[in-house]
Design a protein around this motif. Structure first.
Motif, PDB file in Angstrom:
ATOM      1  N   PHE A 126       0.845  -1.194   0.000  1.00 53.92           N
ATOM      2  CA  PHE A 126       0.000   0.000   0.000  1.00 53.92           C
ATOM      3  C   PHE A 126       0.884   1.250   0.000  1.00 53.92           C
ATOM      4  N   TYR A 152       0.508   5.392   1.023  1.00 56.97           N
ATOM      5  CA  TYR A 152      -0.306   6.402   1.688  1.00 56.97           C
ATOM      6  C   TYR A 152       0.428   7.742   1.604  1.00 56.97           C
ATOM      7  N   PRO A 156      -2.504   9.498   7.733  1.00 55.01           N
ATOM      8  CA  PRO A 156      -2.204   9.012   6.385  1.00 55.01           C
ATOM      9  C   PRO A 156      -3.478   8.809   5.567  1.00 55.01           C
ATOM     10  N   PHE A 192      -4.970   6.933   1.996  1.00 52.31           N
ATOM     11  CA  PHE A 192      -4.715   5.871   1.031  1.00 52.31           C
ATOM     12  C   PHE A 192      -4.512   6.432  -0.372  1.00 52.31           C
ATOM     13  N   TYR A 215      -3.004   0.439  -4.032  1.00 51.21           N
ATOM     14  CA  TYR A 215      -2.829  -0.880  -3.421  1.00 51.21           C
ATOM     15  C   TYR A 215      -2.459  -1.912  -4.486  1.00 51.21           C
ATOM     16  N   ASP A 235      -6.229  -1.237  -6.843  1.00 51.38           N
ATOM     17  CA  ASP A 235      -6.996  -0.045  -6.467  1.00 51.38           C
ATOM     18  C   ASP A 235      -6.067   1.156  -6.538  1.00 51.38           C
ATOM     19  N   LEU A 269       4.139   7.220   2.693  1.00 48.67           N
ATOM     20  CA  LEU A 269       4.343   6.006   3.474  1.00 48.67           C
ATOM     21  C   LEU A 269       3.998   4.778   2.636  1.00 48.67           C
ATOM     22  N   GLN A 290      -1.084  -3.929   8.776  1.00 46.89           N
ATOM     23  CA  GLN A 290      -0.099  -3.486   7.797  1.00 46.89           C
ATOM     24  C   GLN A 290       1.133  -2.974   8.530  1.00 46.89           C
ATOM     25  N   PHE A 291       2.286  -3.226   7.948  1.00 50.07           N
ATOM     26  CA  PHE A 291       3.558  -2.822   8.531  1.00 50.07           C
ATOM     27  C   PHE A 291       4.132  -1.697   7.681  1.00 50.07           C
ATOM     28  N   PHE A 292       4.413  -0.598   8.344  1.00 50.51           N
ATOM     29  CA  PHE A 292       4.793   0.611   7.626  1.00 50.51           C
ATOM     30  C   PHE A 292       6.296   0.823   7.579  1.00 50.51           C
ATOM     31  N   GLY A 293       6.747   1.429   6.495  1.00 49.71           N
ATOM     32  CA  GLY A 293       8.107   1.917   6.410  1.00 49.71           C
ATOM     33  C   GLY A 293       8.216   3.282   7.069  1.00 49.71           C
ATOM     34  N   TYR A 341      -2.437   2.569  15.774  1.00 51.82           N
ATOM     35  CA  TYR A 341      -1.028   2.683  15.456  1.00 51.82           C
ATOM     36  C   TYR A 341      -0.432   3.788  16.304  1.00 51.82           C
ATOM     37  N   GLY A 347       7.770   5.590  10.702  1.00 53.73           N
ATOM     38  CA  GLY A 347       6.458   5.195  10.223  1.00 53.73           C
ATOM     39  C   GLY A 347       5.576   4.728  11.368  1.00 53.73           C
ATOM     40  N   PRO A 348       4.270   4.677  11.161  1.00 50.96           N
ATOM     41  CA  PRO A 348       3.366   4.172  12.203  1.00 50.96           C
ATOM     42  C   PRO A 348       3.700   2.726  12.554  1.00 50.96           C
ATOM     43  N   LEU A 391      -6.452   1.019   4.734  1.00 52.66           N
ATOM     44  CA  LEU A 391      -6.795   1.613   6.014  1.00 52.66           C
ATOM     45  C   LEU A 391      -7.266   3.056   5.829  1.00 52.66           C
ATOM     46  N   PHE A 447      -7.592   6.324   8.102  1.00 55.95           N
ATOM     47  CA  PHE A 447      -7.036   6.795   9.359  1.00 55.95           C
ATOM     48  C   PHE A 447      -7.777   8.011   9.900  1.00 55.95           C
TER      49      PHE A 447
END
Lengths: 114, 113
Positions: A33, A35, A43, A45, A48, A56, A91, A103-106, B36, B43-44, B101, B103
């Motif tokens: 994803f 953001y 954030p 969206f 995706y 999307d 992001l 979800q795991f963010f950078g 988060y 990042g979150p 997501l 937010f």
């Protein structure tokens, strides 16, 4: 890798310049994803991917924004002819499987357009 | 039109006391909710989540409560610690619809020693 990585961490562009932002998701994660986070906001969206398929792109703010993930791993977000309103933190997040909600963010790329 | 709202931009709490962060949503299709935590220049980081089939989920000092009829969720941190000082985002998703997501705007929590 241990987590999601993004490069560059900071980018300053002159208005009208094209930029490319890179995301390396966690190895094996199917979903990816993008953001956009404006200053002081949550954030939002953008787009995706499930593997290499972009499923999307409804959040992309204009046709100047383009994202790809050609081999289903690394992704690039490209912004053409940058404008000042594009200034934000971008992001990237990944998740293991399609049905997995977490979800795991950078760390993000902070883009400043002058 | 914001579908997820955090109406308190900031919250200050004394160390050892309870922190309560609130979140409201409008989209009844949301069926999964997450909190988060975000430090500056990072990042979150995922904290805790809850499915709409539950009304409470607990993980150590963190508990999330979901009130579906009120479209409201809250995060309780007890006891609060100075290291909890960060911006907290609630997020919501619709399962099996891409899971992107949505937010809220975030709440900055400051825990004073």
């Amino acid at each position: 890798g241990a987590g999601v990585s993004q490069s560059p961490r900071y980018k300053v562009a002159k208005r009208g310049q094209d930029v490319a932002l890179r995301c390396d998701p966690i190895s094996g994660h199917v979903s990816l994803f993008w953001y956009q986070q404006a200053l002081g906001q949550g954030p939002e969206f953008l787009t995706y991917f499930q593997n290499e398929a972009q499923l999307d792109k409804s959040g992309l703010p204009s046709d100047r924004f383009f994202a790809e993930r050609p081999e289903g791993s690394v992704s690039t977000l490209k912004i053409q002819r940058t404008q000042q309103e594009d200034s934000a933190v971008y992001l990237c997040a990944s998740s293991l499987v399609v049905s997995y909600n977490e979800q795991f963010f950078g760390p993000g790329t902070r883009l400043t357009v002058l | 039109d914001q579908q997820v709202k955090q109406n308190s931009p900031s919250l200050s709490v004394q160390e050892g006391r309870i922190s309560i962060l609130n979140c409201d949503y409008t989209n009844s299709m949301f069926d999964y909710f997450l909190w988060y935590k975000k430090y500056p220049a990072e990042g979150p980081t995922f904290l805790i989540s809850i499915s709409s089939i539950k009304d409470k989920n607990e993980d150590g000092r963190f508990t999330v409560f979901l009130n579906k009829s009120a479209k409201h969720l809250s995060l309780h941190i007890v006891p609060s610690q100075p290291g909890d000082s960060a911006v907290y985002f609630c997020a919501a998703s619709v399962s099996n619809a891409g899971n992107m997501l949505t937010f809220g705007g975030g709440t900055r929590l400051m825990v004073k020693p």
